[in-house]
Write a protein that holds these residues in place. Structure first.
Motif, PDB file in Angstrom:
ATOM      1  N   SER A   1       4.461   5.731 -10.398  1.00  0.00           N
ATOM      2  CA  SER A   1       4.934   7.234 -10.580  1.00  0.00           C
ATOM      3  C   SER A   1       4.544   7.386 -12.328  1.00  0.00           C
ATOM      4  O   SER A   1       4.201   8.491 -12.631  1.00  0.00           O
ATOM      5  CB  SER A   1       5.867   7.654 -10.347  1.00  0.00           C
ATOM      6  N   ALA A   2       4.992   6.476 -13.067  1.00  0.00           N
ATOM      7  CA  ALA A   2       5.083   6.678 -14.390  1.00  0.00           C
ATOM      8  C   ALA A   2       3.671   7.040 -14.889  1.00  0.00           C
ATOM      9  O   ALA A   2       3.349   7.744 -15.815  1.00  0.00           O
ATOM     10  CB  ALA A   2       5.674   5.611 -15.117  1.00  0.00           C
ATOM     11  N   THR A   3       2.814   5.895 -14.355  1.00  0.00           N
ATOM     12  CA  THR A   3       1.337   5.968 -14.769  1.00  0.00           C
ATOM     13  C   THR A   3       0.508   7.492 -14.345  1.00  0.00           C
ATOM     14  O   THR A   3      -0.072   7.891 -14.922  1.00  0.00           O
ATOM     15  CB  THR A   3       0.496   4.849 -14.216  1.00  0.00           C
ATOM     16  N   LYS A   4       1.111   7.746 -13.078  1.00  0.00           N
ATOM     17  CA  LYS A   4       0.606   9.218 -12.528  1.00  0.00           C
ATOM     18  C   LYS A   4       0.950  10.272 -13.264  1.00  0.00           C
ATOM     19  O   LYS A   4       0.140  11.117 -13.654  1.00  0.00           O
ATOM     20  CB  LYS A   4       0.814   9.225 -10.899  1.00  0.00           C
ATOM     21  N   ILE A   5       2.378  10.203 -13.832  1.00  0.00           N
ATOM     22  CA  ILE A   5       2.640  11.347 -14.826  1.00  0.00           C
ATOM     23  C   ILE A   5       1.774  11.407 -15.903  1.00  0.00           C
ATOM     24  O   ILE A   5       1.466  12.474 -16.100  1.00  0.00           O
ATOM     25  CB  ILE A   5       4.304  11.260 -15.154  1.00  0.00           C
ATOM     26  N   SER A   6       1.431  10.122 -16.564  1.00  0.00           N
ATOM     27  CA  SER A   6       0.655   9.945 -17.653  1.00  0.00           C
ATOM     28  C   SER A   6      -0.730  10.685 -17.475  1.00  0.00           C
ATOM     29  O   SER A   6      -1.125  11.445 -18.039  1.00  0.00           O
ATOM     30  CB  SER A   6       0.805   8.607 -18.097  1.00  0.00           C
ATOM     31  N   ALA A   7      -1.184  10.312 -16.402  1.00  0.00           N
ATOM     32  CA  ALA A   7      -2.751  10.630 -16.065  1.00  0.00           C
ATOM     33  C   ALA A   7      -2.598  12.210 -15.693  1.00  0.00           C
ATOM     34  O   ALA A   7      -3.427  12.976 -16.208  1.00  0.00           O
ATOM     35  CB  ALA A   7      -2.880  10.208 -14.503  1.00  0.00           C
ATOM     36  N   ASP A   8      -1.685  12.901 -15.146  1.00  0.00           N
ATOM     37  CA  ASP A   8      -1.311  14.115 -15.253  1.00  0.00           C
ATOM     38  C   ASP A   8      -1.371  15.018 -16.402  1.00  0.00           C
ATOM     39  O   ASP A   8      -1.913  16.033 -16.648  1.00  0.00           O
ATOM     40  CB  ASP A   8      -0.189  14.748 -14.226  1.00  0.00           C
ATOM     41  N   GLN A   9      -0.485  14.288 -17.375  1.00  0.00           N
ATOM     42  CA  GLN A   9      -0.324  15.209 -18.449  1.00  0.00           C
ATOM     43  C   GLN A   9      -1.699  15.103 -19.298  1.00  0.00           C
ATOM     44  O   GLN A   9      -1.927  15.853 -20.217  1.00  0.00           O
ATOM     45  CB  GLN A   9       0.967  14.356 -19.363  1.00  0.00           C
ATOM     46  N   LEU A  10      -2.402  13.872 -19.242  1.00  0.00           N
ATOM     47  CA  LEU A  10      -3.785  13.624 -19.890  1.00  0.00           C
ATOM     48  C   LEU A  10      -4.631  14.979 -19.326  1.00  0.00           C
ATOM     49  O   LEU A  10      -5.234  15.645 -20.188  1.00  0.00           O
ATOM     50  CB  LEU A  10      -4.379  12.260 -19.720  1.00  0.00           C
ATOM     51  N   ALA A  11      -4.610  14.808 -18.028  1.00  0.00           N
ATOM     52  CA  ALA A  11      -5.478  15.930 -17.474  1.00  0.00           C
ATOM     53  C   ALA A  11      -5.157  17.453 -18.229  1.00  0.00           C
ATOM     54  O   ALA A  11      -6.033  18.062 -18.549  1.00  0.00           O
ATOM     55  CB  ALA A  11      -5.453  16.195 -16.050  1.00  0.00           C
ATOM     56  N   TYR A  12      -3.932  17.691 -18.240  1.00  0.00           N
ATOM     57  CA  TYR A  12      -3.459  18.866 -18.511  1.00  0.00           C
ATOM     58  C   TYR A  12      -3.900  19.116 -20.162  1.00  0.00           C
ATOM     59  O   TYR A  12      -4.187  20.089 -20.736  1.00  0.00           O
ATOM     60  CB  TYR A  12      -2.020  19.114 -18.311  1.00  0.00           C
ATOM     61  N   ALA A  13      -3.930  17.898 -20.926  1.00  0.00           N
ATOM     62  CA  ALA A  13      -3.874  17.934 -22.546  1.00  0.00           C
ATOM     63  C   ALA A  13      -5.344  18.325 -22.594  1.00  0.00           C
ATOM     64  O   ALA A  13      -5.802  19.141 -23.607  1.00  0.00           O
ATOM     65  CB  ALA A  13      -3.456  16.739 -23.143  1.00  0.00           C
ATOM     66  N   PHE A  14      -6.372  17.824 -21.797  1.00  0.00           N
ATOM     67  CA  PHE A  14      -7.736  18.047 -21.923  1.00  0.00           C
ATOM     68  C   PHE A  14      -8.056  19.655 -21.553  1.00  0.00           C
ATOM     69  O   PHE A  14      -8.866  20.248 -22.139  1.00  0.00           O
ATOM     70  CB  PHE A  14      -8.544  17.230 -21.127  1.00  0.00           C
TER      71      PHE A  14
END
Length: 336
Positions: free
Chosen positions: A153-166
């Motif tokens: 879940s921690a890595t998916k949170i990170s991936a979600d935040q990267l997507a939002y950052a882009f």
């Protein structure tokens, strides 16, 4: 957006949800490039077992999302990306967290950067309800705090935040879809529903499970696929995160009882220690608020409430009961 005039890249097309989504897109008339994980056997995962008409209509790209060069090559001539590729097994994330960082974070970053370079029209990113952790409020809406209670879940949170950052940094047209617990034909025995079904079909004297008290909101796979297609066809939702869930929760113990009722069998349940999450890592309760999906995407689940769950479970049981399908599994071996 009309059919037949867009080319779609589906990452994770060889997997459970990805293969169902790929089939549906092909049937809808889209040109689909299916990104499958490279392996020495040259297998395409579940796509190998789709109808020949589906396979013949696909362009298959074999690679690894951890490789930025391969990702760039896969995206040439693509209009829209549906990103489903990920490592998803929670128990294995305790064992090998580095691989989850490499695949779920670095792999997503590779795709986002290539999508930005290629000027992709829409990037649909896949999240998971596990990012919410144990529910602090129910039903869980998209504003619920994120709690990384497992390396997965921690890595998916990170991936979600990267997507939002882009989206915020580079105007990449990103929509994040957050499915709750999807189930149905082709799912891995790492998930609780096929684990129960396969053990019953294997004739075990006792069903081995982990914790029975946690609740989950189960989505039948065709509803999840319909949610992705709604995001694909909607002009709304850029920069948004959108839950896909039924709003109906059931405990794992009650779920097992329902499955046994459908089988017309009563089997003792045994707690298997290796199937238990670490105490602070267990997600005790998940139940989705889906008003945002209804409002933005016009999506509503078909398989709702206990009756919908029973219908979806019956269809899943019928699929697993086919010996030609069950032969792909090893029910007697616990799969991390």
């Amino acid at each position: 957006m009309s059919e037949n005039d867009k080319t779609i890249l589906v990452t994770g097309a060889d997997g459970f949800i990805g293969s169902h989504l790929t089939e549906s897109l092909v049937r809808s008339g889209y040109r689909v490039r299916a990104f499958v994980l490279y392996n020495s056997f040259n297998t395409w995962g579940w796509l190998d077992h789709c109808d020949k008409s589906i396979r013949d209509s696909l362009e298959v790209f074999v690679g690894d999302i951890r490789d930025p060069n391969g990702v760039r090559e896969s995206m040439r001539g693509i209009d829209i990306v549906l990103h489903l590729a990920a490592l998803v097994a929670i128990p294995y994330s305790y064992h090998s967290p580095d691989t989850y960082v490499d695949t779920n974070i670095r792999g997503t970053l590779n795709l986002l950067q290539a999508a930005r370079d290629q000027g992709i029209e829409k990037f649909i990113h896949t999240s998971t309800s596990e990012v919410y952790g144990s529910a602090l409020t129910v039903p869980i809406d998209e504003k619920h705090p994120l709690q990384g209670q497992s390396p997965y879940s921690a890595t998916k949170i990170s991936a979600d935040q990267l997507a939002y950052a882009f989206f915020t940094s580079f105007d990449l047209p990103v929509v994040t879809i957050r499915p709750f617990n999807t189930y149905g034909p082709r799912q891995s025995l790492r998930a609780v529903i096929p684990a129960i079904i396969a053990q019953i079909l294997d004739g075990v004297p006792k069903i081995k499970l982990g914790a029975l008290s946690p609740t989950r909101d189960f989505n039948y796979v065709t509803d999840t696929v319909a949610g992705f297609e709604a995001a694909l066809n909607s002009a709304e939702g850029m920069g948004e995160t959108i839950n896909l869930g039924t709003g109906y929760e059931v405990s794992i113990g009650s779920l097992a009882s329902i499955i046994m009722e459908i089988f017309d069998q009563e089997i003792e349940i045994e707690c298997d220690e290796q199937r238990l999450r670490p105490e602070k890592s267990e997600v005790d309760r998940l139940c989705a608020a889906n008003e945002k999906a209804k409002k933005i995407l016009g999506w509503e689940p078909v398989y709702t409430g206990e009756s919908g769950l029973r219908s979806g479970l019956s269809e899943t049981i019928n699929w697993f009961s086919n010996k030609e399908n069950l032969k792909f599994y090893k029910p007697s071996i616990y799969n991390l």
